[in-house]
Scaffold this motif. Structure first.
Motif, PDB file in Angstrom:
ATOM      1  N   VAL A  34      13.828 -12.327  -6.499  1.00  0.00           N
ATOM      2  CA  VAL A  34      14.491 -13.396  -5.752  1.00  0.00           C
ATOM      3  C   VAL A  34      15.599 -12.857  -4.858  1.00  0.00           C
ATOM      4  N   ASP A  35      16.140 -11.689  -5.204  1.00  0.00           N
ATOM      5  CA  ASP A  35      17.184 -11.068  -4.389  1.00  0.00           C
ATOM      6  C   ASP A  35      16.618 -10.155  -3.308  1.00  0.00           C
ATOM      7  N   GLY A  36      15.288 -10.087  -3.188  1.00  0.00           N
ATOM      8  CA  GLY A  36      14.653  -9.269  -2.163  1.00  0.00           C
ATOM      9  C   GLY A  36      14.362  -7.843  -2.596  1.00  0.00           C
ATOM     10  N   GLN A  37      14.826  -7.446  -3.760  1.00  0.00           N
ATOM     11  CA  GLN A  37      14.581  -6.087  -4.258  1.00  0.00           C
ATOM     12  C   GLN A  37      13.120  -5.921  -4.679  1.00  0.00           C
ATOM     13  N   VAL A  38      12.618  -4.710  -4.484  1.00  0.00           N
ATOM     14  CA  VAL A  38      11.290  -4.380  -4.975  1.00  0.00           C
ATOM     15  C   VAL A  38      11.350  -4.347  -6.500  1.00  0.00           C
ATOM     16  N   GLU A  39      10.376  -4.977  -7.136  1.00  0.00           N
ATOM     17  CA  GLU A  39      10.248  -4.926  -8.590  1.00  0.00           C
ATOM     18  C   GLU A  39       8.913  -4.273  -8.931  1.00  0.00           C
ATOM     19  N   VAL A  40       8.993  -3.265  -9.782  1.00  0.00           N
ATOM     20  CA  VAL A  40       7.801  -2.597 -10.286  1.00  0.00           C
ATOM     21  C   VAL A  40       7.617  -3.065 -11.730  1.00  0.00           C
ATOM     22  N   VAL A  41       6.522  -3.737 -11.991  1.00  0.00           N
ATOM     23  CA  VAL A  41       6.268  -4.308 -13.316  1.00  0.00           C
ATOM     24  C   VAL A  41       5.457  -3.310 -14.141  1.00  0.00           C
ATOM     25  N   ILE A  42       5.989  -2.999 -15.332  1.00  0.00           N
ATOM     26  CA  ILE A  42       5.299  -2.105 -16.250  1.00  0.00           C
ATOM     27  C   ILE A  42       5.103  -2.804 -17.594  1.00  0.00           C
ATOM     28  N   THR A  43       4.071  -2.385 -18.300  1.00  0.00           N
ATOM     29  CA  THR A  43       3.815  -2.884 -19.647  1.00  0.00           C
ATOM     30  C   THR A  43       3.654  -1.675 -20.553  1.00  0.00           C
ATOM     31  N   PRO A  44       4.438  -1.611 -21.640  1.00  0.00           N
ATOM     32  CA  PRO A  44       4.324  -0.464 -22.551  1.00  0.00           C
ATOM     33  C   PRO A  44       2.989  -0.459 -23.277  1.00  0.00           C
ATOM     34  N   THR A  45       2.525   0.746 -23.604  1.00  0.00           N
ATOM     35  CA  THR A  45       1.263   0.871 -24.327  1.00  0.00           C
ATOM     36  C   THR A  45       1.390   0.301 -25.732  1.00  0.00           C
ATOM     37  N   TYR A  46       2.570   0.360 -26.308  1.00  0.00           N
ATOM     38  CA  TYR A  46       2.854  -0.308 -27.578  1.00  0.00           C
ATOM     39  C   TYR A  46       4.359  -0.480 -27.666  1.00  0.00           C
ATOM     40  N   SER A  47       4.815  -1.461 -28.436  1.00  0.00           N
ATOM     41  CA  SER A  47       6.251  -1.693 -28.534  1.00  0.00           C
ATOM     42  C   SER A  47       6.893  -0.485 -29.207  1.00  0.00           C
ATOM     43  N   GLY A  48       7.982  -0.041 -28.646  1.00  0.00           N
ATOM     44  CA  GLY A  48       8.676   1.119 -29.184  1.00  0.00           C
ATOM     45  C   GLY A  48       8.187   2.433 -28.619  1.00  0.00           C
ATOM     46  N   CYS A  49       7.319   2.413 -27.622  1.00  0.00           N
ATOM     47  CA  CYS A  49       6.818   3.652 -27.027  1.00  0.00           C
ATOM     48  C   CYS A  49       8.005   4.429 -26.466  1.00  0.00           C
ATOM     49  N   PRO A  50       8.246   5.659 -26.955  1.00  0.00           N
ATOM     50  CA  PRO A  50       9.411   6.419 -26.515  1.00  0.00           C
ATOM     51  C   PRO A  50       9.344   6.881 -25.063  1.00  0.00           C
ATOM     52  N   ALA A  51       8.167   6.843 -24.468  1.00  0.00           N
ATOM     53  CA  ALA A  51       8.025   7.302 -23.085  1.00  0.00           C
ATOM     54  C   ALA A  51       8.461   6.263 -22.055  1.00  0.00           C
ATOM     55  N   MET A  52       8.666   5.018 -22.456  1.00  0.00           N
ATOM     56  CA  MET A  52       8.947   3.955 -21.487  1.00  0.00           C
ATOM     57  C   MET A  52      10.249   4.174 -20.719  1.00  0.00           C
ATOM     58  N   ASP A  53      11.288   4.688 -21.373  1.00  0.00           N
ATOM     59  CA  ASP A  53      12.536   4.967 -20.647  1.00  0.00           C
ATOM     60  C   ASP A  53      12.315   6.030 -19.586  1.00  0.00           C
ATOM     61  N   GLN A  54      11.550   7.075 -19.931  1.00  0.00           N
ATOM     62  CA  GLN A  54      11.256   8.128 -18.954  1.00  0.00           C
ATOM     63  C   GLN A  54      10.420   7.579 -17.806  1.00  0.00           C
ATOM     64  N   ALA A  69       2.191  -4.350 -11.585  1.00  0.00           N
ATOM     65  CA  ALA A  69       2.299  -5.113 -10.339  1.00  0.00           C
ATOM     66  C   ALA A  69       3.498  -4.649  -9.530  1.00  0.00           C
ATOM     67  N   LEU A  70       3.457  -4.974  -8.259  1.00  0.00           N
ATOM     68  CA  LEU A  70       4.577  -4.800  -7.348  1.00  0.00           C
ATOM     69  C   LEU A  70       4.898  -6.174  -6.787  1.00  0.00           C
ATOM     70  N   ARG A  71       6.191  -6.472  -6.683  1.00  0.00           N
ATOM     71  CA  ARG A  71       6.591  -7.777  -6.138  1.00  0.00           C
ATOM     72  C   ARG A  71       8.020  -7.685  -5.623  1.00  0.00           C
ATOM     73  N   ALA A 113       0.837  -1.207   0.000  1.00  0.00           N
ATOM     74  CA  ALA A 113       0.000   0.000   0.000  1.00  0.00           C
ATOM     75  C   ALA A 113       0.869   1.254   0.000  1.00  0.00           C
ATOM     76  N   ARG A 114       1.946   1.241   0.774  1.00  0.00           N
ATOM     77  CA  ARG A 114       2.866   2.386   0.822  1.00  0.00           C
ATOM     78  C   ARG A 114       3.514   2.613  -0.546  1.00  0.00           C
ATOM     79  N   LEU A 115       3.934   1.538  -1.211  1.00  0.00           N
ATOM     80  CA  LEU A 115       4.548   1.651  -2.526  1.00  0.00           C
ATOM     81  C   LEU A 115       3.549   2.171  -3.567  1.00  0.00           C
ATOM     82  N   TRP A 116       2.321   1.660  -3.532  1.00  0.00           N
ATOM     83  CA  TRP A 116       1.317   2.148  -4.475  1.00  0.00           C
ATOM     84  C   TRP A 116       1.061   3.637  -4.245  1.00  0.00           C
ATOM     85  N   THR A 117       1.035   4.064  -2.986  1.00  0.00           N
ATOM     86  CA  THR A 117       0.822   5.480  -2.686  1.00  0.00           C
ATOM     87  C   THR A 117       1.937   6.332  -3.294  1.00  0.00           C
TER      88      THR A 117
END
Length: 172
Positions: A39-59, A34-36, A7-11
């Motif tokens: 295996v190394d204990g690090q927080v992972e923030v899962v993102i999915t691009p709106t389309y392949s090659g979306c230039p905003a994904m790096d930002q 998603a948030l998860r 909940a804190r991460l989503w906020t």
């Protein structure tokens, strides 16, 4: 991940907006998936691009990483391509914010039951399209002037009643 930590991460992450459409958050757009914990204990923030090659994904990835670091959280961004992003993942709030911002939102249910998003023209004629409402006046007396608008995920339309041009977020 414990519910309080999630909940804190989503906020924290709910403050991040789309770099190309600053009135909607990444979560409202359905880009933040998603948030998860890795295996190394690090927080992972899962993102999915709106389309392949979306230039905003790096930002977007940089903004997420910076937000986590500013709060003292070690983590990383994981890009997930499958399932592919769809405009159906946009929240009703995102659709309304797009409309208020002057961008016609995609219709709900990009592909009605039993129908493909990809449509082929029969006999060389363009496939029938649904009416796109003008975000300024609400008229459906509109026409596409360019299949590509300010970004590849939008088309440029003009309202034939109020004569205002506007972007239409293409359904995917």
């Amino acid at each position: 991940m414990p519910p309080a930590e999630e909940a804190r991460l989503w906020t924290l992450l709910d403050r991040l907006t789309d770099p190309e459409i600053p009135v909607v958050t990444l979560r409202e757009m359905g880009i933040l998936r998603a948030l998860r914990r890795g295996v190394d204990g690090q927080v992972e923030v899962v993102i999915t691009p709106t389309y392949s090659g979306c230039p905003a994904m790096d930002q977007i990835a940089d903004d997420i990483t910076a937000t986590l670091r500013a709060d003292g959280i070690g983590g990383r961004v994981v890009t997930q391509l499958a399932p592919a992003w769809t405009t159906d993942w946009m929240t009703p709030e995102a659709r309304e914010k797009l409309r208020a911002y002057g961008i016609a939102p995609p219709r709900c249910g990009a592909a009605p039951e039993g129908e493909s998003v990809i449509q082929f023209a029969a006999g060389g004629r363009p496939a029938a399209r649904h009416a796109v409402a003008c975000p300024q006046c609400g008229s459906t007396n509109t026409t596409e002037t360019s299949h590509f608008g300010s970004t590849a995920c939008k088309a440029l339309y003009r309202c034939l009643d109020c004569m205002e041009p506007f972007d239409y977020f293409k359904p995917i």
